[in-house]
Design an enzyme around this catalytic site. Structure first.
Site, PDB file in Angstrom:
ATOM      1  N   ASP A  88      -3.286 -18.396   0.710  1.00 48.03           N
ATOM      2  CA  ASP A  88      -4.252 -19.062  -0.179  1.00 48.03           C
ATOM      3  C   ASP A  88      -4.999 -20.173   0.577  1.00 48.03           C
ATOM      4  O   ASP A  88      -6.234 -20.258   0.537  1.00 48.03           O
ATOM      5  CB  ASP A  88      -3.570 -19.607  -1.460  1.00 48.03           C
ATOM      6  CG  ASP A  88      -2.281 -20.390  -1.194  1.00 48.03           C
ATOM      7  OD1 ASP A  88      -1.810 -20.409  -0.036  1.00 48.03           O
ATOM      8  OD2 ASP A  88      -1.749 -20.995  -2.149  1.00 48.03           O
TER       9      ASP A  88
ATOM     10  N   ASP B 159     -12.793  -8.812   4.160  1.00 43.60           N
ATOM     11  CA  ASP B 159     -14.072  -8.863   3.431  1.00 43.60           C
ATOM     12  C   ASP B 159     -14.612 -10.292   3.425  1.00 43.60           C
ATOM     13  O   ASP B 159     -15.813 -10.524   3.602  1.00 43.60           O
ATOM     14  CB  ASP B 159     -13.903  -8.385   1.979  1.00 43.60           C
ATOM     15  CG  ASP B 159     -14.006  -6.861   1.830  1.00 43.60           C
ATOM     16  OD1 ASP B 159     -13.648  -6.144   2.789  1.00 43.60           O
ATOM     17  OD2 ASP B 159     -14.434  -6.385   0.755  1.00 43.60           O
TER      18      ASP B 159
ATOM     19  N   LYS C  57       2.810 -15.381   2.477  1.00 42.18           N
ATOM     20  CA  LYS C  57       3.045 -16.146   1.256  1.00 42.18           C
ATOM     21  C   LYS C  57       4.547 -16.403   1.141  1.00 42.18           C
ATOM     22  O   LYS C  57       5.167 -16.173   0.100  1.00 42.18           O
ATOM     23  CB  LYS C  57       2.466 -15.348   0.072  1.00 42.18           C
ATOM     24  CG  LYS C  57       2.341 -16.117  -1.223  1.00 42.18           C
ATOM     25  CD  LYS C  57       1.366 -17.283  -1.206  1.00 42.18           C
ATOM     26  CE  LYS C  57       1.558 -18.119  -2.460  1.00 42.18           C
ATOM     27  NZ  LYS C  57       0.820 -19.387  -2.445  1.00 42.18           N
TER      28      LYS C  57
ATOM     29  N   TYR D 107       0.797  -1.222   0.000  1.00 47.26           N
ATOM     30  CA  TYR D 107       0.000   0.000   0.000  1.00 47.26           C
ATOM     31  C   TYR D 107       0.835   1.281   0.000  1.00 47.26           C
ATOM     32  O   TYR D 107       0.278   2.366  -0.003  1.00 47.26           O
ATOM     33  CB  TYR D 107      -0.933   0.001   1.227  1.00 47.26           C
ATOM     34  CG  TYR D 107      -2.239  -0.714   0.983  1.00 47.26           C
ATOM     35  CD1 TYR D 107      -2.262  -2.077   0.711  1.00 47.26           C
ATOM     36  CD2 TYR D 107      -3.451  -0.030   1.020  1.00 47.26           C
ATOM     37  CE1 TYR D 107      -3.452  -2.737   0.497  1.00 47.26           C
ATOM     38  CE2 TYR D 107      -4.646  -0.687   0.802  1.00 47.26           C
ATOM     39  CZ  TYR D 107      -4.643  -2.043   0.538  1.00 47.26           C
ATOM     40  OH  TYR D 107      -5.838  -2.688   0.319  1.00 47.26           O
TER      41      TYR D 107
ATOM     42  N   ASP E  34      -6.690  -6.868   3.946  1.00 48.59           N
ATOM     43  CA  ASP E  34      -7.818  -6.210   3.270  1.00 48.59           C
ATOM     44  C   ASP E  34      -8.737  -7.272   2.684  1.00 48.59           C
ATOM     45  O   ASP E  34      -9.958  -7.234   2.860  1.00 48.59           O
ATOM     46  CB  ASP E  34      -7.273  -5.301   2.162  1.00 48.59           C
ATOM     47  CG  ASP E  34      -8.378  -4.632   1.372  1.00 48.59           C
ATOM     48  OD1 ASP E  34      -9.304  -4.091   2.004  1.00 48.59           O
ATOM     49  OD2 ASP E  34      -8.320  -4.649   0.125  1.00 48.59           O
TER      50      ASP E  34
HETATM   51  C1  IPM Z   1     -10.613  -0.854   3.197  1.00 48.72           C
HETATM   52  C2  IPM Z   1     -10.641  -0.361   1.766  1.00 48.72           C
HETATM   53  C3  IPM Z   1      -9.409   0.485   1.470  1.00 48.72           C
HETATM   54  C4  IPM Z   1      -8.202  -0.421   1.625  1.00 48.72           C
HETATM   55  C5  IPM Z   1      -9.418   1.158   0.089  1.00 48.72           C
HETATM   56  C6  IPM Z   1     -10.623   2.044  -0.100  1.00 48.72           C
HETATM   57  C7  IPM Z   1      -8.172   1.965  -0.175  1.00 48.72           C
HETATM   58  O1  IPM Z   1     -10.773  -1.424   0.888  1.00 48.72           O
HETATM   59  O2  IPM Z   1     -10.575  -0.020   4.117  1.00 48.72           O
HETATM   60  O3  IPM Z   1     -10.677  -2.066   3.403  1.00 48.72           O
HETATM   61  O4  IPM Z   1      -7.825  -1.122   0.678  1.00 48.72           O
HETATM   62  O5  IPM Z   1      -7.633  -0.428   2.706  1.00 48.72           O
HETATM   63 MN    MN Z   2     -11.184  -3.325   1.880  1.00 52.81          MN
END
Ligand code: IPM
Ligand code: MN
Ligand code: NAD
Length: 351
Positions: free
Chosen positions: A220, A248, A188, A137, A244
Site C-alpha cells: 500500500d 499498470d 503485505k 492466480y 499486476d
Molecule cells: C495482465 C492481465 C492478466 C493478468 C489478466 C488478463 C488475466 O491483467 O497480463 O496484466 O492479470 O495477469
Molecule cells: Mn494486468
C-alpha cells in the site's frame, strides 16, 4: 536454424497492435536479417466461440518445445464474460511453460508523457519483476452454495519457497548485470503472515548481493511512493497480484499502457512477450490503439533471442517517434495505429 516466432494476436486491439509490431519486424528483417520465421496462431475469443477450443494441450507443449519466442497481442472479450479462454491461453502459457518471471519495465521516454509534476526522464526508469506462476492466480479454492445468501468463495494464495526464491534471485541477478544498485520488495507481511516467507527469502538471497541495497515495503505504501518518489525505485520484485496492479500504475507514470511492454520468461526456455495492456474493447477497430507497447515487446523479444542490435534499433525508433511527437491520442499525438506503425517501421528501415 532460423528463430521461430509464434504469434497469438488475440482479441480486441490485440490484432491491430500486433499487425504494427509485425510490420516493424519486416523492417528489422530488411536491415538486420535475423531470419525470423513467423507462425500465426488463431487462439482467442473468435476461435473459442466458434470451436469451443481455447488452446489444445498439445499445442501448449509444442510452443514450449518447438518455438523460440511467442508474441501475444491481448486476450479478453466481453463475449466471454468468465474470461476462461484468457485463463487457458495467457495464464496457461505462464503456468504450463513455467514462465515465472514477468518483466515489466517502465521507462519515461519524454517528460511530457508523465502526469507527475516536475519529474524527468531520470526519475522514471524502473522494472517490475512480477512473480508469474503462483500467488492468488492459481485458482486453488472454490465456491459453495453459489447464488444463495450463504454463498462462500475461497481463493487461496500460493507462495512456495522455490517460487519466491527464484523470482527474488532473478531480480537481484538482473539488477547486478544491469548496473542497478537497489532492489525493492513489496508485500503485505504486516497483515498476511504467509508473506513472512517473502521477507525472509528477500533477506537471505539479498545477502548474497552485497553490492545491492535491499529495500522492503508494504504494497500500500509502495503504491503511494511510486507516485510520490518514483526515483527511489530501480528494480521492484513482488507477487503475482500486486505485480499486476503496480505494473499498470507504473505504466501511467511513463505515458500509459500504450507504452508498456513485457516479457514472460524462464531463463533458458521459450519466452512470451506481450504489451501490459489488454484488449481495450472500446478502442477495437478504430485505428486509435497505441501500438508502441506491442512494438517495444517486439524489441524485448529481439533482445531475448540474441538480436541486441535489432532490439536497440526498434527501441530507438520508438523513442524517435515520441521525440517527433508522432503518436496516437493517448500519448498526445494525432495519428492512427497504422500510421504510427508505418513511421516506426520506416525509421527502422532508414537505420
Ligand atoms: C495482465 C492481465 C492478466 C493478468 C489478466 C488478463 C488475466 O491483467 O497480463 O496484466 O492479470 O495477469
Ligand atoms: Mn494486468
Ligand atoms: P485494458 O488494458 O484493455 O484497458 C485499460 C485502459 O487503457 C482503457 O482505458 C484502454 O482504452 C487503455 N488502453 C489499453 N491499451 C491501450 C493502447 N494500446 N492504446 C491506448 N489506450 C490503451 O484493460 P481492461 O479494460 O481492464 O481490460 C479489457 C480486456 O482485456 C479484459 O477482458 C481483460 O481481462 C483483458 N486484459 C488482457 C490482458 C492481456 O492479454 N495480457 C491484459 C490486461 C487485460
Amino acid at each position: 536454424m532460423p528463430p521461430k516466432l509464434a504469434v497469438i494476436a488475440g482479441d480486441g486491439i490485440g490484432p491491430e497492435v500486433v499487425r504494427e509490431a509485425l510490420k516493424v519486424l519486416e523492417a528489422v528483417e530488411a536491415v538486420h536479417h535475423p531470419g525470423i520465421t513467423v507462425e500465426t496462431l488463431p487462439y482467442g475469443a473468435d476461435h473459442y466461440l466458434s470451436t469451443g477450443i481455447t488452446i489444445p494441450p498439445a499445442e501448449m507443449q509444442r510452443l514450449g518445445r518447438d518455438v523460440d519466442a511467442i508474441l501475444v497481442g491481448a486476450i479478453g472479450d466481453p463475449r466471454v464474460p468468465g474470461n476462461e479462454h484468457a485463463r487457458d491461453i495467457l495464464l496457461g502459457m505462464r503456468f504450463q511453460l513455467d514462465l515465472y518471471v514477468n518483466e515489466r519495465p517502465a521507462r519515461l521516454f519524454d517528460e511530457r508523457l508523465t502526469p507527475l509534476k516536475g519529474k524527468t526522464v531520470r526519475d522514471l526508469d524502473l522494472v517490475v519483476f512480477r512473480e508469474n506462476t503462483e500467488g492468488l492466480y492459481v485458482s486453488m479454492g472454490g465456491a459453495f452454495k453459489v447464488g444463495t445468501p450463504d454463498e462462500i468463495t475461497i481463493a487461496e494464495e500460493l507462495n512456495t519457497r522455490k517460487g519466491v526464491e527464484r523470482i527474488i534471485r532473478h531480480a537481484f541477478s538482473w539488477a547486478r548485470t544491469h548496473g542497478r544498485t537497489r532492489v525493492t520488495m513489496a508485500d503485505k507481511a504486516n497483515a498476511i503472515p504467509a508473506h513472512a516467507l517473502w521477507r525472509r527469502v528477500f533477506e537471505e538471497v539479498g545477502a548474497e548481493y552485497a553490492d545491492i541495497t535491499r529495500d522492503t515495503r508494504y504494497i500500500d505504501a509502495m503504491a503511494m511512493d511510486l507516485v510520490r518518489t518514483p526515483e527511489s525505485f530501480q528494480v521492484v520484485v513482488t507477487g503475482n497480484l500486486f505485480g499486476d496492479i503496480i505494473s499498470d500504475l507504473a505504466s501511467i507514470l511513463v505515458g500509459g499502457l500504450g507504452m508498456a511492454p513485457s516479457a514472460n520468461r524462464h531463463p533458458g526456455r521459450v519466452a512470451m512477450y506481450e504489451p501490459v495492456h489488454g484488449s481495450a474493447p472500446p478502442l477495437a477497430g478504430k485505428d486509435v490503439a497505441n501500438p508502441m507497447a506491442a512494438i517495444l515487446s517486439l524489441a524485448m523479444m529481439l533482445d531475448g533471442i540474441g538480436e541486441e542490435a535489432a532490439a536497440l534499433a526498434v527501441e530507438r525508433a520508438v523513442r524517435a517517434a515520441i521525440a517527433a511527437k508522432v503518436g496516437t491520442p493517448d500519448v498526445g499525438g494525432t495519428l492512427g495505429t497504422r500510421a504510427v506503425g508505418d513511421w516506426i517501421a520506416e525509421r527502422v528501415r532508414a537505420g
